[in-house]
Design an enzyme around this catalytic site. Structure first.
Site, PDB file in Angstrom:
ATOM      1  N   GLU A 100      18.480  24.411  -9.592  1.00 59.29           N
ATOM      2  CA  GLU A 100      17.533  23.530  -9.360  1.00 59.29           C
ATOM      3  C   GLU A 100      17.817  22.171  -9.648  1.00 59.29           C
ATOM      4  OE1 GLU A 100      13.993  26.454 -11.253  1.00 59.29           O
ATOM      5  OE2 GLU A 100      14.819  25.194 -12.437  1.00 59.29           O
ATOM      6  N   ASP A 144      13.241  21.698  -9.658  1.00 60.15           N
ATOM      7  CA  ASP A 144      12.184  22.650  -9.838  1.00 60.15           C
ATOM      8  C   ASP A 144      10.749  22.393  -8.919  1.00 60.15           C
ATOM      9  OD1 ASP A 144      10.672  25.338 -11.296  1.00 60.15           O
ATOM     10  OD2 ASP A 144       9.453  23.244 -11.581  1.00 60.15           O
TER      11      ASP A 144
END
Lengths: 232, 232
Positions: A125, A53
């Site tokens: 992610e 992320d």
């Protein structure tokens, strides 16, 4: 069999070959699968998602910061929010083709989680986090060029006229200028019209752009002029 | 004069010497100052803050990901939120000593903005963004070691017993273990008590830790044992 298909996909489409396969498999493993197969001692993707992320946030930020050197912070933030979001990341996950390789527990599979955007976002992610740890950020940037930056360059996230704003900001650094976009042609079928517009600066006709809406055509024209300015 | 003081501070405390001084000065320039001094054509820090925010997010994430290799994602996220927040960044900005070099417009100065946490946070982020562009991420990491990681290692953000949790997760990978923390000494004055605790694993006394609360002493003991495990 399936592993081999995954390795082939990553190698041929993205020139990626993992050194540490545990990282790759963890990135594709949902906690429900890890819980059902404790004997495999495989970790789920959650920690990698945490890291990935942040890797995505920085790389996307840096890319648009450099691509739009005069865009104000507010518009950079808005543009980033359009790119770094569940819907976009789920789409990228599907486009890369990771979806079929996700390891899900039985209950989650039956509940249709394999097609849930939030899960696909997590996997995307986590995959980027694993790639970052395994191969470093240069390789991540090469991957994102193919998967994300390409869409940014095409103006797909630029609802807010980023290329037009960027051009205006750059041109006005030299003083006031008059910027117009004039429709010079409309083409197309009954179903779809293609607009062609010309960018006119202080009365001088410059680049043209085409698109299925006037706004998109204007963005194209502005983008071409920016490329011209930056490569002078 | 003031510029020279800033250069000296960065060089002696952090071995930082900017190549592009425009980046450094922009990082310290509030929009109110840029607006009052248009003739200087200096940019404010807002775009650099946008970038620096993401640079900090990734580096802090990576540091705690690697420092706590077994901490679950939920606790990593909580720990990161304690570090990456207005109060912490404002504190780091003050500790580095950037505060006095911020360029503020007259109105903002009179309103006391130089001591406002949100402004100091912005400047800290912008400074890191400028450093990242000017010198690359390795130099940013060296800077953050001195400014942030040091505080993380000292357990200052670990309200949630991160070292204890990390130790528990690592020890339990080999199977169930019994972990106790026993107070073996209390010292101190009327004002303040110093607790010393001993970590006991399956009946074996291991490391000790001290602190002004039992919790902090336990964290210290867990941290020492982790260092011992990682350096074996």
């Amino acid at each position: 069999m399936k592993d081999k298909k995954l390795f082939n996909l990553l190698a041929t489409k993205y020139q990626i070959s993992f050194n540490n396969l545990d990282l790759l498999f963890s990135a594709l493993t949902h906690s429900s699968y890890a819980n059902e197969h404790r004997e495999l001692k495989i970790k789920d993707y959650e920690r990698l998602e945490f890291l990935g992320d942040a890797v995505l946030e920085l790389n996307v930020s840096e890319y648009i910061f450099k691509t739009f050197p005069s865009l104000p912070e507010g518009q950079l933030t808005k543009l980033r929010a359009d790119i770094v979001c569940t819907a976009s990341f789920a789409r990228f996950c599907r486009e890369v083709g990771l979806q079929e390789f996700i390891r899900l527990g039985n209950g989650e599979e039956k509940a249709g989680s394999r097609n849930r955007d939030t899960l696909l976002e997590d996997v995307f992610e986590a995959f980027v986090g694993a790639l970052y740890l395994d191969q470093g950020n240069d390789k991540v940037v090469a991957f994102l060029k193919q998967v994300i930056y390409y869409h940014i360059d095409a103006g797909e996230f630029s609802d807010d006229n980023d290329f037009k704003t960027e051009l205006q900001e750059e041109l006005q650094q030299q003083g006031d200028v008059q910027i117009d976009y004039q429709v010079i042609q409309t083409d197309g079928t009954d179903d779809q019209t293609i607009f062609t517009v010309q960018l006119v600066v202080d009365g001088h006709p410059l680049t043209t752009g085409s698109g299925t809406s006037k706004k998109h055509a204007e963005q194209q024209a502005a983008k071409k002029q920016l490329q011209h300015l930056h490569h002078k």
